[in-house]
Design an enzyme around this catalytic site. Sequence first.
Site, PDB file in Angstrom:
ATOM      1  N   LYS A 218       0.836  -1.192   0.000  1.00 15.29           N
ATOM      2  CA  LYS A 218       0.000   0.000   0.000  1.00 15.29           C
ATOM      3  C   LYS A 218       0.881   1.256   0.000  1.00 15.29           C
ATOM      4  O   LYS A 218       0.693   2.163  -0.785  1.00 15.29           O
ATOM      5  CB  LYS A 218      -0.923  -0.025   1.227  1.00 15.29           C
ATOM      6  N   GLU A 224      10.447  -4.639   4.713  1.00 16.81           N
ATOM      7  CA  GLU A 224      10.579  -6.052   4.305  1.00 16.81           C
ATOM      8  C   GLU A 224      10.248  -6.222   2.826  1.00 16.81           C
ATOM      9  O   GLU A 224      10.974  -6.872   2.073  1.00 16.81           O
ATOM     10  CB  GLU A 224       9.623  -6.924   5.132  1.00 16.81           C
ATOM     11  N   GLU A 365      -5.055  -6.533  14.865  1.00 14.88           N
ATOM     12  CA  GLU A 365      -4.547  -5.199  14.519  1.00 14.88           C
ATOM     13  C   GLU A 365      -5.685  -4.169  14.616  1.00 14.88           C
ATOM     14  O   GLU A 365      -5.456  -3.004  14.916  1.00 14.88           O
ATOM     15  CB  GLU A 365      -3.939  -5.207  13.106  1.00 14.88           C
TER      16      GLU A 365
HETATM   17  O1  LIG Z   1       1.008  -2.759   2.228  1.00 21.42           O
HETATM   18  P1  LIG Z   1       2.116  -2.159   3.005  1.00 21.42           P
HETATM   19  O2  LIG Z   1       2.104  -0.656   2.979  1.00 21.42           O
HETATM   20  O3  LIG Z   1       3.448  -2.701   2.559  1.00 21.42           O
HETATM   21  O4  LIG Z   1       1.912  -2.553   4.521  1.00 21.42           O
HETATM   22  C1  LIG Z   1       2.035  -3.849   4.995  1.00 21.42           C
HETATM   23  C2  LIG Z   1       1.652  -3.910   6.463  1.00 21.42           C
HETATM   24  O5  LIG Z   1       2.481  -2.992   7.153  1.00 21.42           O
HETATM   25  C3  LIG Z   1       2.263  -2.828   8.556  1.00 21.42           C
HETATM   26  O6  LIG Z   1       2.689  -3.945   9.250  1.00 21.42           O
HETATM   27  C4  LIG Z   1       0.830  -2.578   8.889  1.00 21.42           C
HETATM   28  O7  LIG Z   1       0.643  -2.703  10.266  1.00 21.42           O
HETATM   29  C5  LIG Z   1      -0.080  -3.549   8.188  1.00 21.42           C
HETATM   30  O8  LIG Z   1      -1.414  -3.185   8.410  1.00 21.42           O
HETATM   31  C6  LIG Z   1       0.208  -3.549   6.719  1.00 21.42           C
HETATM   32  O9  LIG Z   1      -0.668  -4.438   6.089  1.00 21.42           O
END
Ligand SMILES: O=P(O)(O)OC[C@H]1O[C@H](O)[C@H](O)[C@@H](O)[C@@H]1O
Length: 583
Positions: A218, A224, A365
């Site tokens: 997102k 990671e 969460e």
């Molecule tokens: O989709 P991204 O921005 O890479 O985020 C991946 C994840 O990151 C964090 O751990 C948030 O707590 C999650 O809610 C999210 O899904």
Amino acid sequence: MIHSTNKKGGLVTELPAWQALKEHVNEIEKTHLRDLLHDEARCMGLIKECEGIYGDFTRQRVTQKTLELLFELAEQSNLRGKINAMFNGEHINSTEDRAVLHIATRAHRNQKIFVDGKDVVPDVWEVLDKIKAFSDKVRNGEWLGVTGKPLKNVVAIGIGGSFLGPLFVHTALRTEPVAMRCSRDRSLRFLANVDPIDVARALDGLDPEETLVVVVSKTFTTAETMLNARTVRSWLTSRLGPESVAKHMVAVSTNLKLVKEFGIDPENAFGFWDWVGGRYSVCSAVGLLPLSLQYGFDLMQEFLAGANNIDEHFKNQPYQDNLPVLMGLTSLWNVSFLGHGAKAILPYCQALSKLAPHIQQVDMESNGKGVDINGVRLPFETGEIDFGEPGTNGQHSFYQLIHQGRVVPCEFIGIVRSQQSVYLKGEVVSNHDELMCNFFAQADALAYGKTPEQLRSDNVPDYLIPHRVFTGNRPSMSIMLPSCTAYTVGQLLAIYEHRIAVQGFIWNINSFDQWGVELGKVLASKVRTVMNSARTRDRKILPQDGFNYSTTRMINKYLEGKTQVLYPEGHDSFPIDMLRSGN
Ligand SMILES: O=P(O)(O)OC[C@H]1O[C@H](O)[C@H](O)[C@@H](O)[C@@H]1O
């Protein structure tokens, strides 16, 4: 009527219905499920058949009066108003000033859903149409790899909400006959953990010439995912040249600027919006792109339709016939009034083996918060500890604890028609019937238990009786789906998403932010800086690096254990397995 605990600024615990439920606990403590289950009128009122789904709440420690009090609590907490606010695109995620509209990601083309005065459904469908066009092209060989080969393998890189939902749905469909036909000769793998072992496993045996990589994030900043994306990009380019990125890498993100900076053509990026929370994003391009590549867009549309069906159900049905509301309220009763802080999710269907890990994120969460939506520290604990395994595996693992140890409310999920049918000649029942015998038996075993009297009449020796007593009276609920298809998986997903929202709405917390994940990230970044400096200067961490004695010593022990090979001449360093793969 009190319209909103939010508006009034009061805590939910101050509502009259909360107090009434507290008092009602004494009444319920006097009952045993063994007796409650003999009351047929009660049972009839607690079995709900809607949208093709059978929901049985008879083994919850509730009576009609409990439900009425819970509905009253819902009224006094303005549950309906909060549900409407969500569907109307109000910025109910107040700490991030965002709407919460995952329901729009599965809207029908002709629905209208507004955020800040703009109908977002056309935007949703623009992306869905783009997913259809792209996935069709990849699947029918119109879109080829840089060396001219069809791309039959997909590796989806992402973590948390950009991983668990898609993994759940992929696992659910892998053995479904229609999905199997649609995915013949194709593979979909996931790479989530920054552990290089996960990279090696995800790429093991793959030919880069036939592999399409989907980077799902997102924010496009998650450490990671971005390191994994750079690693896999390097795997591709070291074998196929830098120009391979254009044909072999695509992205799903809300941050199209960073996608471009990474080197992925924005033409090959699939967007979504800040009003889709990561853990609620499986119906957006996050799940739809990799899943459509694997199973075809048409099948995934059925998944969206299933989720949409429950969205409508949730929005329109009265509380007493509303599955997510009933599940949310009975869970809240178990957590906040009966004091059971955990919940076991127990699908009697191997295809649903990734439901519990997905719901762990969505639920924990969302509802694991310490303050209410106004920032007032809560005098009670919210959220549940979710865990689960498919039956019957769980029975041979942790069921001992839930039968004779702690009370853990259970959610049994059964399927009427299995994805796979096996009936061996001479066997008493088919394999799926055998599985379902356990599904039916476990819920009653938890509810009824076994008394010393029963054991005595079974001639159990006296010294063993205390060990073999089951107190029973352990709450559970059961859901039966007619089958495990793309449609019903969509329904199941939406039921869980909405029941979690119900609980959060009543606890009056913000179920849609996740500040609790930040601190660890910040500290990891500080360690990264020091680790780099220690590795490059070949030295130990010093007290002035700002870590306490314990952390300093542990990091130094780690640094001593392995000499880092830094940037070997001319190429990146890959694990042996990855070098072996493909070439
Ligand atoms: O989709 P991204 O921005 O890479 O985020 C991946 C994840 O990151 C964090 O751990 C948030 O707590 C999650 O809610 C999210 O899904």
